[in-house]
Design an enzyme around this catalytic site. Structure first.
Site, short mmCIF file in Angstrom:
data_model
loop_
_atom_site.label_atom_id
_atom_site.label_comp_id
_atom_site.label_asym_id
_atom_site.label_seq_id
_atom_site.Cartn_x
_atom_site.Cartn_y
_atom_site.Cartn_z
N GLU A 94 10.01 -6.93 -1.94
CA GLU A 94 8.51 -7.55 -2.28
C GLU A 94 7.53 -7.23 -0.90
O GLU A 94 8.33 -6.90 0.04
CB GLU A 94 8.44 -9.01 -2.53
CG GLU A 94 9.05 -9.27 -3.77
CD GLU A 94 9.12 -10.61 -4.24
OE1 GLU A 94 8.78 -11.06 -5.30
OE2 GLU A 94 9.24 -11.60 -3.27
N ASP A 118 2.54 -16.65 0.00
CA ASP A 118 2.65 -15.45 0.88
C ASP A 118 1.12 -15.34 1.66
O ASP A 118 -0.02 -15.58 0.95
CB ASP A 118 2.56 -14.22 0.11
CG ASP A 118 3.74 -13.86 -0.68
OD1 ASP A 118 4.55 -14.98 -0.83
OD2 ASP A 118 3.91 -12.92 -1.48
C1 FRU Z 1 6.39 -12.75 -2.54
C2 FRU Z 1 5.47 -12.65 -4.17
C3 FRU Z 1 5.00 -11.49 -4.49
C4 FRU Z 1 4.06 -11.62 -5.37
C5 FRU Z 1 3.66 -13.14 -4.91
C6 FRU Z 1 3.27 -14.27 -6.22
O1 FRU Z 1 6.70 -14.14 -2.14
O2 FRU Z 1 6.55 -12.70 -5.06
O3 FRU Z 1 5.86 -10.37 -4.83
O4 FRU Z 1 2.82 -10.82 -5.23
O5 FRU Z 1 4.71 -13.80 -4.24
O6 FRU Z 1 2.74 -15.59 -5.73
#
Ligand code: FRU
Length: 486
Positions: A206, A24
């Site tokens: 998320e 992300d």
């Molecule tokens: C989304 C996610 C978020 C988390 C991160 C962990 O892709 O799963 O919810 O904070 O990636 O790397």
């Protein structure tokens, strides 16, 4: 010498980390004439692992320079996704000697508590920077928001809510978004919850983001929420809701599920802080279904192109549109332009142009939309087909024969998206890079982002139609790499 950014499949117009794993985008922020992008990063491997915040900077949203890692895991946990704000009024008290603090708000995810089987292993913490984002100091009072016993409790996106003179945090809490408020970024109060009974719920929620637009003089709020799995074409995807936010609660105008991008490869996207009226969005160009398995070598994953979001009122509903930011025009190299193409015969673009097509931008307009396809292919007979199907009224990207597909069984697929407007006039922008295509149609109302891994670069592009599709204008540009040396 250093990193050449020229390995097989290495994107040339999208940000990738020099090496190792990325997911992300985090802490997107514009400060001192510089765009900062932090990102989920595991520098020791090409698969997901203990999360850090990597860091890259840009002056133009197109060219990025990777900087040293901004946040390392610590004894409170891994550094998961989050956001960053400019604390102009020094509400946090982190500012010193008149320096404006940048404050990042992120999730600590504690692997030890998790292993012990406890539910409370994710909580929110702060770090601040007094040198324009170069170095960060973690707050010694972390965490600032404790876990109330919800396993998935993460991805804080904070913005300043001027009417209430307070910070609003949008947090993903399992199957809903929870809103919190604060006057100092350190103490947070729960305001409300949204969405457990609305939208798509094929997976966990998320990376939410709450933004507003002014449409015909009226302020309209949009809540962006990523979901994994449960996307319209499988795996991860990002939905959005349109409605109102009063500083306490978000409420929607209707209960329809809408998607920011119908493609398989735009996830966890959020917008920049401090870009005034421009809503600038970057997503992670992958999908949890196969992100850890894509056939790249020294690095894994790219970001989408930077996109500008807008909200349009179409037949009494508000729809989000995305377009690559105009700053990409600086990459335009050779240009070819064609008028009134009758697709009764196939149109072989590569025969007409003298440049290669491996990185390019194609735009077309027509007043007579009918079924058509654009076929990218190479000497290995690998092909990616995209286009419009009139009987289904849908756009599609077919990557079943697009190249390397066998690393995960769900990767080979025909991706579809409904067309959202009802007329014969269409416009299309296609951005082709070494391992992705991004399709924007109907002024950005329908977007499809998809990875593809042709084992030799596509060197042929043909347009076809069985139903006499007539193109008014077709423009083609080859594109410069964003990495200096290519
Ligand atoms: C989304 C996610 C978020 C988390 C991160 C962990 O892709 O799963 O919810 O904070 O990636 O790397």
């Amino acid at each position: 010498g250093g990193i050449e950014y020229n390995e097989q499949y290495r994107p040339q117009i999208h940000f990738t980390p020099k090496k190792a794993w990325m997911n992300d985008p985090n802490g997107l922020i514009y400060f001192n004439k510089t765009y900062h992008m932090f990102f989920q990063h595991y520098p020791d491997s090409t698969v997901w692992g203990p999360m850090h915040w990597g860091h890259a900077e840009s002056k133009d949203l197109v060219h990025w320079v990777e900087k040293p890692i901004a946040l390392y895991p610590d004894n409170l946990g891994y550094i998961y996704s989050g956001s960053a704000v400019i604390d102009k009024k020094n509400t946090s008290g982190f500012g010193k000697l008149g320096k404006t603090p940048l404050v990042s708000i992120f999730t600590h995810s504690n692997p030890i508590l998790r292993k012990e089987g406890q539910d409370n292993y994710q909580y929110q913490s702060l770090a601040y920077s007094l040198d324009s984002g170069n170095t960060w100091t973690k707050y010694n009072g972390n965490p600032v928001l404790n876990n109330p016993g919800i396993k998935d409790f993460r991805d804080p996106k904070v913005s300043w809510f001027e009417q209430g003179r307070k910070w609003i945090m949008t947090l993903a809490t399992k199957d809903r978004v929870t809103f919190y408020s604060s006057i100092n970024l350190k103490e947070w109060h729960k305001e409300s919850e949204f969405g457990n009974d609305l939208g798509a719920h094929g997976g966990v929620w998320e990376c939410p983001d709450l933004i507003s637009f002014v449409v015909n003089g009226k302020k309209i709020w949009v809540l962006i929420v990523s979901i994994n799995p449960g996307g319209p074409n499988g795996g991860s995807a990002t939905q959005y809701f349109v409605g109102d936010f009063d500083g306490h609660q978000f409420s929607t105008f209707d209960s329809k599920t809408r998607w920011v991008d119908y493609g398989t490869d735009n996830y966890a996207g959020v917008t920049f802080f401090n870009t005034k009226k421009r809503k600038l969005f970057i997503g992670w160009m992958s999908n949890w279904q196969y992100a850890n398995k894509v056939p790249t070598t020294s690095w894994r994953s790219a970001m989408t192109t930077t996109r500008e979001l807008s909200l349009k009122k179409i037949n009494n509903e508000y729809l989000l549109a995305s377009k690559p930011v105009k700053e990409y025009e600086q990459l335009n190299l050779a240009h070819s332009s064609f008028k009134n193409i009758d697709l009764t015969d196939d149109f072989d673009l590569t025969k007409k142009i003298k440049t290669s097509i491996d990185r390019s931008r194609i735009q077309l307009t027509s007043d007579y939309l009918k079924s058509f396809s654009i076929i990218l292919s190479n000497d290995l007979c690998e092909q990616l087909i995209l286009g419009y199907n009139e009987s289904q009224n849908e756009f599609y990207i077919d990557r079943t024969k697009s190249g390397k597909i066998d690393f995960e069984k769900g990767f080979s697929k025909r991706i579809t998206s409904p067309r959202l407007v009802n007329n014969n006039k269409v416009d299309l922008t296609l951005i082709i890079d070494d391992s992705s295509v991004e399709l924007f149609t109907d002024d950005g109302l329908t977007v499809m982002t998809a990875l593809c891994f042709p084992q030799k670069k596509y060197n042929n592009l043909k347009l076809k139609s069985n139903s006499n599709f007539l193109i008014n204008n077709l423009d083609y540009w080859s594109l410069k790499s964003i990495w200096n040396n290519n």
